[in-house]
Design a protein around this motif. Sequence first.
Motif, PDB file in Angstrom:
ATOM      1  N   ARG A 242       6.655  12.487  -0.459  1.00 33.21           N
ATOM      2  CA  ARG A 242       7.255  11.268  -0.979  1.00 33.21           C
ATOM      3  C   ARG A 242       8.456  10.845  -0.125  1.00 33.21           C
ATOM      4  NH1 ARG A 242       9.711  11.543  -5.379  1.00 33.21           N
ATOM      5  NH2 ARG A 242       9.386   9.437  -6.109  1.00 33.21           N
TER       6      ARG A 242
ATOM      7  N   GLU B  35       1.315   6.755  -6.767  1.00 29.23           N
ATOM      8  CA  GLU B  35       0.280   7.763  -7.021  1.00 29.23           C
ATOM      9  C   GLU B  35       0.826   9.180  -6.864  1.00 29.23           C
ATOM     10  OE1 GLU B  35      -2.908   6.792  -4.346  1.00 29.23           O
ATOM     11  OE2 GLU B  35      -3.253   4.850  -5.311  1.00 29.23           O
ATOM     12  N   LEU B  36       1.593   9.404  -5.807  1.00 30.42           N
ATOM     13  CA  LEU B  36       2.195  10.720  -5.595  1.00 30.42           C
ATOM     14  C   LEU B  36       3.181  11.062  -6.714  1.00 30.42           C
ATOM     15  CD1 LEU B  36       2.850  10.768  -1.741  1.00 30.42           C
ATOM     16  CD2 LEU B  36       1.135  12.076  -3.006  1.00 30.42           C
TER      17      LEU B  36
ATOM     18  N   LYS C 231       2.230   1.687  -3.489  1.00 36.42           N
ATOM     19  CA  LYS C 231       1.164   2.191  -4.364  1.00 36.42           C
ATOM     20  C   LYS C 231       0.923   3.677  -4.127  1.00 36.42           C
ATOM     21  CE  LYS C 231      -1.328  -2.145  -5.051  1.00 36.42           C
ATOM     22  NZ  LYS C 231      -2.568  -2.904  -4.763  1.00 36.42           N
ATOM     23  N   LYS C 232       0.939   4.096  -2.877  1.00 41.08           N
ATOM     24  CA  LYS C 232       0.762   5.517  -2.552  1.00 41.08           C
ATOM     25  C   LYS C 232       1.920   6.332  -3.116  1.00 41.08           C
ATOM     26  CE  LYS C 232      -1.001   9.139  -0.576  1.00 41.08           C
ATOM     27  NZ  LYS C 232      -2.155   9.806  -1.162  1.00 41.08           N
TER      28      LYS C 232
ATOM     29  N   ASP D 267       0.831  -1.212   0.000  1.00 40.50           N
ATOM     30  CA  ASP D 267       0.000   0.000   0.000  1.00 40.50           C
ATOM     31  C   ASP D 267       0.865   1.261   0.000  1.00 40.50           C
ATOM     32  OD1 ASP D 267      -2.303  -1.543  -0.007  1.00 40.50           O
ATOM     33  OD2 ASP D 267      -2.513  -1.492   2.177  1.00 40.50           O
ATOM     34  N   LEU D 268       1.970   1.215   0.724  1.00 40.39           N
ATOM     35  CA  LEU D 268       2.886   2.360   0.752  1.00 40.39           C
ATOM     36  C   LEU D 268       3.520   2.586  -0.624  1.00 40.39           C
ATOM     37  CD1 LEU D 268       4.717   1.760   4.166  1.00 40.39           C
ATOM     38  CD2 LEU D 268       2.924   3.445   3.677  1.00 40.39           C
TER      39      LEU D 268
ATOM     40  N   LEU E  10       7.209   9.047   2.882  1.00 41.64           N
ATOM     41  CA  LEU E  10       6.749   7.714   2.486  1.00 41.64           C
ATOM     42  C   LEU E  10       7.919   6.777   2.222  1.00 41.64           C
ATOM     43  CD1 LEU E  10       3.490   8.336   1.297  1.00 41.64           C
ATOM     44  CD2 LEU E  10       4.262   6.218   0.338  1.00 41.64           C
TER      45      LEU E  10
END
Length: 108
Positions: free
Chosen positions: A34, A10-11, A6-7, A3-4, A37
Amino acid sequence: MIDLVKKLFELTLEMKALSDNGDWETVEKLQQQRAVLLTHIQDTPFDELTETDTREAARLIKEIKRLETQCEEQATLQRNLLTQKHGKLSKGKAMQKAYGAHSNKFGR
């Protein structure tokens, strides 16, 4: 963990779109998000991923790197353009100053 990643992807997509539009202030803000993350991703053990998630993470990371490279190239191009503009402005100001000093000598 996936999930991280994927995030982050997206960013990175958003950052690329913003750099395409020249919105460098927002790009900088996204870059900071970013970075946070990335720290979380680095602190997460990869051994917890399934084989499918590992392949997906690898694919996304490869795409993230490609997009980052494109953003860096755009930023370099923008910096070079701004440097050229600044050089032309400085030259123009120097010419105006020189002309002004020259004009004052002759009473213009």
